[in-house]
Scaffold this motif. Structure first.
Motif, short mmCIF file in Angstrom:
data_model
loop_
_atom_site.label_atom_id
_atom_site.label_comp_id
_atom_site.label_asym_id
_atom_site.label_seq_id
_atom_site.Cartn_x
_atom_site.Cartn_y
_atom_site.Cartn_z
N ARG A 150 0.82 -1.20 0.00
CA ARG A 150 0.00 0.00 0.00
C ARG A 150 0.86 1.26 0.00
NH1 ARG A 150 -2.96 -2.92 4.42
NH2 ARG A 150 -4.69 -3.95 3.39
N HIS A 151 0.53 2.18 -0.88
CA HIS A 151 1.17 3.50 -0.91
C HIS A 151 0.10 4.53 -1.22
CE1 HIS A 151 5.20 1.79 -0.82
NE2 HIS A 151 4.86 0.96 -1.78
N LYS A 152 0.30 5.74 -0.71
CA LYS A 152 -0.68 6.80 -0.94
C LYS A 152 -0.89 7.05 -2.43
CE LYS A 152 -1.66 11.43 0.91
NZ LYS A 152 -1.09 12.57 1.67
N ASP A 153 0.20 7.00 -3.19
CA ASP A 153 0.07 7.25 -4.64
C ASP A 153 -0.09 5.95 -5.44
OD1 ASP A 153 2.59 6.15 -4.56
OD2 ASP A 153 3.60 7.85 -5.51
N TRP A 349 -5.23 15.15 -2.57
CA TRP A 349 -4.18 15.77 -1.74
C TRP A 349 -3.16 16.54 -2.56
CZ3 TRP A 349 0.88 13.81 -2.37
CH2 TRP A 349 0.97 12.59 -3.07
N ASP A 405 -5.96 10.16 -2.52
CA ASP A 405 -5.29 9.25 -1.60
C ASP A 405 -5.69 7.82 -1.97
OD1 ASP A 405 -4.48 7.59 0.51
OD2 ASP A 405 -4.75 9.18 1.99
N THR A 407 -4.31 4.96 -0.80
CA THR A 407 -3.71 3.99 0.12
C THR A 407 -4.44 2.64 0.10
OG1 THR A 407 -3.08 5.84 1.55
CG2 THR A 407 -2.93 3.62 2.50
#
Ligand SMILES: [Zn+2]
Ligand SMILES: [Zn+2]
Ligand SMILES: [Zn+2]
Ligand SMILES: [Zn+2]
Lengths: 463, 463
Positions: A150-153, A349, A405, A407
């Motif tokens: 998982r990553h925000k981008d 964001w 976001d 995520t």
């Protein structure tokens, strides 16, 4: 810091900024977008391109635009190969017989009647497969087990989707009988495989291809670790069955001053068939429709037209977006600014833009209105326009990127779990606020953002 | 505080307490139990009672007991109706056609060929159904939508399982055509329906019964909220197909001093068929086997026999546990102490016991050894012996309850998501430590815990 404005600079009038702030604040506490997403996912559900539900989705969109009071509602045809999923199952045959949760990938052909049974050969990466001796692959089912984090981008999707699109093509070229991957998804505990399209282009050069859920990929890897030959059976009934003509569905709030100049926003109407296509992409359609509806409800029409496009068949290769760009390429200069929402319903964001230098000040004005609701302006990145509208951007449309976001996006993306409960109403409202505010400001700008044929060919947004 | 010991009191010798502490500490860093659970879920996978995998499970258990060096390995037959699941699907037919993720419940009959299509009637609770006029129910598919919440002790399963077992029976008696419930599960976001048994006893008085996943129950409720008639189609191919004789598989570490006196521990070998039965109940089998293996590895055999029982067909009504209790009721006095693990793999946080008053001091000695690894002793509650061994407790076996943390148990219980990745190795090791320490102390005790025919009939453990 902005430089002193000169006559050639695009600017947003103070009154328009003020109205945009009001739109933003209203949208943050408005559930119009949320109710649109609920309506689409409840009344239509999944909307696999070319399926009977695709048609119901188009009818829903036309009816919803009308119900919301859009000034103009119309469709444009989009034709593509019709890929159909009838049924699918998979199992480890030996050494430890048991079923596997998997799903066929877009454009995968079916297996022969009775299924395809073959030994599994595992590769550590896409590169390892690329470099493999075809003798190791021939007649086998290729398996690649890349684990997305998982990553925000959401950047692990770069590799995850590369394995899903290129892997089957490379495996086929080396003589493989089939292809399996660990799902391109970040839900390590869920038995919900992630659908998605392959890179198959020539129907004569395809092999059955499917994605295992993460726990099933774990299980296959545990079984492979016994160092005995592992045989898997795939029983996939799917494939291309002729062509289908669907539609991009378009609703407009007609501009009062420059009706032929448009701010283009949207999402895609189609979805994969395992869930109800809530985060992908009822959310995007709802964000764009909801934003335009708020502008519609202002006492006066905006100067320019707000055009909401619900694209056809994004999932199997941007068919709606490419058809749209082909049809409208020669009017690209009329597209004031555009961007599409297609990354779920998480909060926006970051904003970036590909516009002419003289419009940077107007972008900064937009950024200033969006900053209070959590959007940071990155002046160094290009604005790609989103999935389908990337195609108009490629033709020269000035475009934003409004980065959400992501995520948890790839926990549910393309799975049975992509359902309405995954949409947080507050997060969705923030998206609507961003789209309403920027769209209105772009529509009211004194000046343009630089759209022109080929204008942004070198901005790097396509990389 | 314990009272002064008198001659009639059961006590654990100091040397045994010390060895139990060593067993406990070793088990906390030992992966024997974890590897047993991995082996069962990988090499056999799901183990639906009466299925071909049931037999493979029995063979696995026999082989595993032998591999671990148990002194005696044997089986006892268990005969029960064979319920078979072939296929299942469901859909909302109108007003908004779409598929539903559901699973047939144990002992549900199939639907007629071509499926069962009927209008849905919703009840707010089991009581509302009980009180309903049969005219409202007749010919309809009854739906109840109770939402379970997560609790450490899993207490919402009381109502969840009551709806699943009693609901179909009551609906059938009132003339319903079918029964649907919101899954008895605490995973609000997962499209994985929860299987489980119904209370159907008379095959002539049954109706098709299935569980919807939580998001599908949400969807059905959203559709019902449109206040239009909602029609659902169930296509279930399942039912009872004759009888099957499986087996309880038993492995023993033979006692050196009193080989015919046994400490009885275990889990159930069968599972539902959607996952691989990891937390339910490969974990229980692994905890008991792993604990006994650690006792086996001591320099000397314990005084009494450690008996590990892998029970047959717990899931469809404690068939293995009831067969075991029938067969061994007259030897109940030989059962020193017993309990079964069947609530997943979360850490044990509470111990309680049903023993004779003169054995309370020994229970306190056990509690003192378990306290450092997080187990609190509740002297006021009875000890029920767990699922299958509750039946021996009912006959008079002194029993513990070793309560696990079940906060997330009902997220995965009876679903496709019950797979090996849900077992935390450290948590499982703590369970093995508890079972090894208490079993050893019970085996070495000077004196018994009060087992005798009918000894604990009034302890309230069965409530
Ligand atoms: Zn999308
Ligand atoms: Zn998608
Ligand atoms: Zn169980
Ligand atoms: Zn169970």
């Amino acid at each position: 810091a902005s430089t002193v404005a000169c006559a050639a600079d695009t600017t947003i009038p103070a009154a328009a900024v003020k109205t945009a702030e009001q739109l933003r604040d209203k949208a943050m506490h408005d559930d119009t977008g949320y109710r649109i997403a609920e309506s689409l996912t409840t009344e239509v559900g999944q909307r696999l391109a070319g399926s009977p539900a695709d048609k119901r989705g188009v009818e829903w969109a036309i009816a919803k635009f009308r119900e919301l009071g859009f000034d103009k509602v119309y469709t444009e045809p989009v034709t593509y190969p019709k890929w159909v999923r009838h049924s699918e199952s998979g199992a480890i045959v030996s050494p430890f017989p048991q079923s596997l949760a998997l799903t066929s990938l877009g454009y995968s052909p079916g297996t022969p009647k009775g299924g395809l049974t073959a030994q599994v050969v595992r590769f550590a990466s896409l590169d390892a497969l690329k470099n493999a001796d075809p003798a190791r692959v021939k007649g086998k089912i290729v398996y690649i087990g890349f684990r997305m984090q998982r990553h925000k981008d959401g950047h692990d999707y770069g590799m995850g989707s590369a394995i899903r699109t290129q892997g089957p093509v490379i495996a086929q070229a080396k003589g493989a009988a089939g292809f399996l991957l660990r799902s391109a998804g970040t839900d390590p505990e869920s038995r919900t495989p992630h659908a998605g399209v392959t890179g198959f282009r020539d129907p004569a050069k395809t092999i059955p291809a499917a994605a295992l859920s993460n726990p099933d990929a774990d299980q296959l890897e545990r079984v492979l670790a016994y160092d005995k030959p592992v045989t898997v059976k795939l029983d996939l009934d799917c494939g291309i069955e002729g062509e289908y003509t669907g539609a991009n569905v378009i609703g407009e709030i007609t501009g009062a001053k420059y009706p032929d100049q448009v701010v283009a926003i949207g999402g895609h109407l189609d979805s994969w068939d395992l869930g109800t296509g809530a985060i992908d992409d009822a959310a995007g359609v709802a964000i764009a429709m909801g934003a335009a509806k708020l502008i519609h409800d202002l006492p006066q029409r905006p100067d320019r037209t707000i055009r909401v496009i619900a694209f056809a068949n994004e999932e199997m290769g941007l068919w709606g977006g490419r058809a749209y760009a082909e049809k409208h390429a020669d009017e690209v200069g009329k597209f004031q600014l555009g961007t599409e929402s297609d990354f779920g319903s998480g909060r926006i964001w970051r904003m970036s833009a590909s516009v002419k230098p003289q419009a940077r000040g107007a972008i900064e004005q937009i950024a200033k209105v969006l900053a209070p609701i959590g959007v940071a302006y990155d002046a160094k990145r290009p604005g790609g326009g989103g999935s389908d509208l990337s195609q108009m951007h490629g033709k020269g449309m000035a475009a934003l990127s409004l980065t959400q976001d992501g995520t948890y996006y790839f926990d549910w993306h393309h799975t049975a779990n992509d359902t309405f409960d995954k949409i947080d109403p507050k997060d969705l409202a923030q998206n609507v606020a961003v789209y309403a505010a920027f769209s209105y400001m772009a529509a009211q700008a004194d000046g343009d953002f630089g759209s022109a044929p080929g204008a942004f060919a070198d901005d790097g947004a396509g990389d």
